[in-house]
Design a protein around this motif. Structure first.
Motif, PDB file in Angstrom:
ATOM      1  N   VAL A 241      59.726   3.754   7.458  1.00  0.00           N
ATOM      2  CA  VAL A 241      58.766   3.036   8.355  1.00  0.00           C
ATOM      3  C   VAL A 241      58.190   4.006   9.143  1.00  0.00           C
ATOM      4  CG1 VAL A 241      58.170   1.510   9.997  1.00  0.00           C
ATOM      5  CG2 VAL A 241      59.789   0.882   8.339  1.00  0.00           C
ATOM      6  N   MET A 242      58.709   5.010  10.095  1.00  0.00           N
ATOM      7  CA  MET A 242      58.471   5.910  10.839  1.00  0.00           C
ATOM      8  C   MET A 242      57.493   6.963  10.185  1.00  0.00           C
ATOM      9  SD  MET A 242      61.208   6.912  13.256  1.00  0.00           S
ATOM     10  CE  MET A 242      62.187   5.756  14.578  1.00  0.00           C
ATOM     11  N   GLN A 243      57.688   7.254   8.832  1.00  0.00           N
ATOM     12  CA  GLN A 243      56.915   7.935   7.961  1.00  0.00           C
ATOM     13  C   GLN A 243      55.544   7.517   7.713  1.00  0.00           C
ATOM     14  OE1 GLN A 243      59.197   9.341   4.705  1.00  0.00           O
ATOM     15  NE2 GLN A 243      60.929  10.407   6.020  1.00  0.00           N
ATOM     16  N   ASP A 244      55.648   6.279   7.420  1.00  0.00           N
ATOM     17  CA  ASP A 244      54.533   5.462   7.071  1.00  0.00           C
ATOM     18  C   ASP A 244      53.455   5.236   8.245  1.00  0.00           C
ATOM     19  OD1 ASP A 244      54.704   5.482   4.428  1.00  0.00           O
ATOM     20  OD2 ASP A 244      55.170   3.505   4.299  1.00  0.00           O
ATOM     21  N   PHE A 245      54.230   4.976   9.360  1.00  0.00           N
ATOM     22  CA  PHE A 245      53.392   5.003  10.998  1.00  0.00           C
ATOM     23  C   PHE A 245      52.667   5.926  11.100  1.00  0.00           C
ATOM     24  CE2 PHE A 245      55.649   1.218  12.836  1.00  0.00           C
ATOM     25  CZ  PHE A 245      55.407   0.459  11.759  1.00  0.00           C
ATOM     26  N   ASN A 246      53.561   7.325  10.992  1.00  0.00           N
ATOM     27  CA  ASN A 246      52.940   8.711  11.340  1.00  0.00           C
ATOM     28  C   ASN A 246      51.677   8.917  10.298  1.00  0.00           C
ATOM     29  OD1 ASN A 246      56.020  10.117  11.540  1.00  0.00           O
ATOM     30  ND2 ASN A 246      54.891   9.344  13.009  1.00  0.00           N
ATOM     31  N   LYS A 538      41.889   8.067   8.235  1.00  0.00           N
ATOM     32  CA  LYS A 538      43.258   8.502   8.029  1.00  0.00           C
ATOM     33  C   LYS A 538      43.458   9.995   8.591  1.00  0.00           C
ATOM     34  CE  LYS A 538      44.369   5.424   4.883  1.00  0.00           C
ATOM     35  NZ  LYS A 538      43.051   4.668   4.675  1.00  0.00           N
ATOM     36  N   PRO A 539      44.557  10.108   9.031  1.00  0.00           N
ATOM     37  CA  PRO A 539      44.794  11.588   9.634  1.00  0.00           C
ATOM     38  C   PRO A 539      45.001  12.577   8.495  1.00  0.00           C
ATOM     39  CG  PRO A 539      46.758  10.337  10.087  1.00  0.00           C
ATOM     40  CD  PRO A 539      45.661   9.310   9.401  1.00  0.00           C
ATOM     41  N   VAL A 540      44.753  13.527   8.565  1.00  0.00           N
ATOM     42  CA  VAL A 540      45.242  14.597   7.671  1.00  0.00           C
ATOM     43  C   VAL A 540      46.344  15.372   8.187  1.00  0.00           C
ATOM     44  CG1 VAL A 540      42.848  15.018   6.382  1.00  0.00           C
ATOM     45  CG2 VAL A 540      43.530  16.342   8.392  1.00  0.00           C
ATOM     46  N   THR A 541      46.510  15.439   9.558  1.00  0.00           N
ATOM     47  CA  THR A 541      47.667  15.990  10.127  1.00  0.00           C
ATOM     48  C   THR A 541      48.059  15.051  11.096  1.00  0.00           C
ATOM     49  OG1 THR A 541      46.950  18.075   9.478  1.00  0.00           O
ATOM     50  CG2 THR A 541      48.664  18.078  11.267  1.00  0.00           C
ATOM     51  N   THR A 542      49.328  14.667  11.497  1.00  0.00           N
ATOM     52  CA  THR A 542      49.711  14.112  12.532  1.00  0.00           C
ATOM     53  C   THR A 542      50.875  14.977  13.186  1.00  0.00           C
ATOM     54  OG1 THR A 542      49.486  11.902  11.484  1.00  0.00           O
ATOM     55  CG2 THR A 542      50.871  12.003  13.568  1.00  0.00           C
ATOM     56  N   VAL A 543      50.768  15.243  14.538  1.00  0.00           N
ATOM     57  CA  VAL A 543      51.712  16.023  15.280  1.00  0.00           C
ATOM     58  C   VAL A 543      52.339  15.233  16.543  1.00  0.00           C
ATOM     59  CG1 VAL A 543      51.940  17.964  16.753  1.00  0.00           C
ATOM     60  CG2 VAL A 543      50.570  18.109  14.528  1.00  0.00           C
ATOM     61  N   VAL A 544      53.629  15.298  16.654  1.00  0.00           N
ATOM     62  CA  VAL A 544      54.389  14.720  17.712  1.00  0.00           C
ATOM     63  C   VAL A 544      55.268  15.702  18.343  1.00  0.00           C
ATOM     64  CG1 VAL A 544      56.133  12.918  18.242  1.00  0.00           C
ATOM     65  CG2 VAL A 544      54.468  12.306  16.566  1.00  0.00           C
ATOM     66  N   GLY A 545      54.821  15.947  19.547  1.00  0.00           N
ATOM     67  CA  GLY A 545      55.659  16.840  20.555  1.00  0.00           C
ATOM     68  C   GLY A 545      55.606  18.325  19.877  1.00  0.00           C
ATOM     69  N   GLY A 546      54.289  18.666  19.332  1.00  0.00           N
ATOM     70  CA  GLY A 546      54.222  20.035  18.575  1.00  0.00           C
ATOM     71  C   GLY A 546      54.839  20.044  17.437  1.00  0.00           C
ATOM     72  N   VAL A 548      54.703  18.914  13.356  1.00  0.00           N
ATOM     73  CA  VAL A 548      54.103  18.196  12.357  1.00  0.00           C
ATOM     74  C   VAL A 548      54.986  17.183  11.472  1.00  0.00           C
ATOM     75  CG1 VAL A 548      52.700  18.541  10.343  1.00  0.00           C
ATOM     76  CG2 VAL A 548      52.394  20.146  11.997  1.00  0.00           C
ATOM     77  N   VAL A 549      54.668  15.917  11.705  1.00  0.00           N
ATOM     78  CA  VAL A 549      55.365  14.995  11.244  1.00  0.00           C
ATOM     79  C   VAL A 549      54.798  14.127   9.922  1.00  0.00           C
ATOM     80  CG1 VAL A 549      56.533  14.246  13.267  1.00  0.00           C
ATOM     81  CG2 VAL A 549      54.314  13.132  12.905  1.00  0.00           C
ATOM     82  N   PHE A 550      53.326  14.755   9.828  1.00  0.00           N
ATOM     83  CA  PHE A 550      52.761  14.324   8.531  1.00  0.00           C
ATOM     84  C   PHE A 550      51.674  15.210   8.121  1.00  0.00           C
ATOM     85  CE2 PHE A 550      48.906  12.353   6.607  1.00  0.00           C
ATOM     86  CZ  PHE A 550      49.384  12.009   5.174  1.00  0.00           C
TER      87      PHE A 550
END
Length: 554
Positions: A241-246, A538-546, A548-550
């Motif tokens: 789920v977290m991956q799809d949310f990202n 859509k994001p092409v890149t998602t970053v959390v706390g520096g 890259v999570v997607f």
């Protein structure tokens, strides 16, 4: 596609102008990650747009031009070339039910963006070709027949045709669900089965169950037939789920567990946190049913450890069963006994500095709850608790004025996007121009964005943001002709606005020095794309706390 590269040479020709704009601390600190050649929308009043960002130890250390960022690059720095794409702060769904979604996520075919029966059948057929025979295929809400051109559910026969060897259950919001023949057989539901309250089932010409289940508790009936996931399967499902949310653009969420989640399931989230397997930040509220239950969790939440990935925030969204008014109800009277018990719970929370988030849809519900809150405030101040009304479709100016005096905030979700027909049926003319997002935004009350996904609405944030901006439901009807936000206002609501509810507005939601490095690089420009295309962003890149999570694949 945006790619990581490593710098393997020294930048010997940095301009003096670039160097002079950096502090000595910045010159002595290299970046872990930089993004260059971006259209950076910072939402920072002092520096509204930039070209590049630098991150170290999970936080932004510089926001500026390409030249300014170059001085923070060394041979170990990872570089993302945004190639002119728009970079925005990470999105924060302040109210969602992620843990519940994870229980069956691996079986789900999401129909959040479906536009026709043929598209639905194609998605289910493709899944049936990829999974072993006998494996369940599920859609547990997040869509409704009103969003597709046929305005109906897929039939038993259609589901049998594309997935004859797989049990299939397709649920539209919480209104209704349709099983195929394999699911009927696996469920053992018959025309004579005992049904949960408010649930009805369809029958064919011979009087046999035809797979159609109607009613808010219909999923309870269907759930009995689904595979029971183990604890480890739930942990793995939560990570999916977290991956799809990202992938949809979320970097933070507010979690309140929700219907179908018991105390044992709370450990699923805690275990993912302990294992450092979380790819988005969670602000957590514990649901309770009465004063005794609340007393137990108030003590637990008051003493809980937390960090930037998992924050124990308080109680909600259900705090007292007899005061929660359900999903878009026609009416829900709250008696004096319930108001007194609610006041007792809030008083105990105030003594322990515990936050509350209340499910409140109707004007009558909000006014009744405010009676209880004001009663407590007379003896135990609650202004600093950041107490919240969730949903608040029928909020009024007089309610807003009462809330302001108590330091409260509002979180509004796009339930109208798929539920506008039910609103119209239950509330008549009052269903027009609610929830009044513009009025609340302009009132100065703290306002956070979200979806109430993944069952009562789609979890995808840009669908919700399109709803905020356009005033349209999913099928394109204008349901809020005047209560609309600008694109900037909607973005602030989904970033800075949502962060307020976890006391994090000075930590995330803005791209600025020392803020948590959560951000998205988008496939198209949020500010210039045609309005009706916002929901497809859509994001092409998602970053959390520096980190890259997607990263979108080529």
């Amino acid at each position: 596609m945006l790619k990581f590269t490593k710098i393997v040479f020294l930048f010997l020709s940095l301009s003096l102008v670039a160097c002079s704009s950096l502090t000595q601390d910045e010159l002595n600190t290299s970046a872990d990650l930089v993004v260059i050649n971006a259209k950076v929308i910072t939402l920072d009043a002092s520096n509204q747009q930039a070209q590049a960002v630098a991150i170290r130890s999970g936080k932004f250390i510089k926001v500026g031009s390409n030249n300014e960022i170059q001085a923070l690059i060394n041979k170990e720095t990872k570089i993302i070339d945004a190639k002119g794409k728009t970079l925005i702060p990470g999105l924060n769904d302040a109210h969602i039910h992620m843990v519940r979604a994870g229980m069956y996520w691996k079986y789900e075919v999401r129909l959040d963006e479906a536009t026709s029966i043929s598209e639905i059948l194609q998605l289910i057929g493709e899944r049936s070709q990829k999974t072993p025979k006998g494996t369940w295929i599920l859609t547990l809400g997040g869509w409704h027949p009103s969003q597709i051109k046929e305005r109906r559910m897929p039939t038993l026969e259609e589901l049998d045709r594309v997935a004859p060897n797989h049990p299939v259950y397709i649920q539209a919001l919480r209104d209704m669900g349709q099983m195929n023949s394999a699911a009927i057989k696996a469920s053992k539901i018959t025309a004579n089965s005992e049904l949960p309250g408010g649930v009805t089932i369809g029958k064919d010409a011979t009087g046999n169950f035809n797979g159609l289940i109607k009613g808010f508790n219909g999923q309870v009936l269907a759930l009995k037939a689904f595979p029971t996931p183990s604890f480890e399967e739930k942990v793995a499902g939560l990570q999916l789920v977290m991956q799809d949310f990202n992938q949809s653009g979320l970097t933070s969420v507010g979690e309140t567990f929700g219907i179908g989640v018991d105390e044992g399931d709370y450990q699923v989230l805690f275990e993912a946190w302990r294992r450092k397997k979380m790819s988005l930040r969670v602000g957590l509220h514990f649901p309770t049913i009465n004063h005794d239950d609340a007393k137990k969790w108030i003590k637990s939440a008051a003493s809980s450890a937390s960090d930037d990935m998992l924050l124990f925030n308080g109680l909600g969204e259900g705090v007292l069963n007899s005061a929660g008014d359900g999903y878009l109800p026609k009416e829900f009277p709250i008696n004096n006994e319930a108001k007194d018990e609610l006041a007792k719970i809030v008083a105990l929370g105030a003594e322990n500095k515990i936050n509350f988030q209340f499910h409140a849809t109707l004007e009558t519900t909000m006014n009744a709850m405010l009676d209880s809150l004001e009663k407590v405030h007379q003896t135990t101040p609650i202004r600093d608790l950041r107490i919240t009304f969730l949903h608040a479709e029928q909020i009024t100016p007089s309610i807003m004025a009462r809330m302001k005096k108590l330091g409260m905030g509002v979180q509004m979700q796009n339930r109208q996007s798929l539920g506008s027909d039910l609103m119209q049926a239950n509330w008549g003319a009052r269903a027009v121009d609610i929830p009044p997002v513009k009025t609340v935004y302009q009132s100065g009350l703290p306002l956070g964005g979200g979806t109430d996904g993944t069952t009562s609405s789609s979890y995808r944030p840009f669908i919700s943001m399109h709803w905020l901006i356009s005033g349209k439901n999913w099928r394109g009807d204008i349901v809020r002709p005047t209560e609309k936000l600008t694109r900037e206002e909607a973005l602030k609501m989904y970033t800075q606005g949502s962060a307020w509810f976890t006391w994090e507005e000075n930590k995330k939601g803005t791209i600025a020095k020392h803020m948590l490095a959560d951000f998205l690089i988008l496939d198209k420009d949020y500010f210039t794309v045609p309005e009706d295309e916002i929901r497809w962003l859509k994001p092409v890149t998602t970053v959390v706390g520096g980190n890259v999570v997607f990263q979108m694949k080529e």
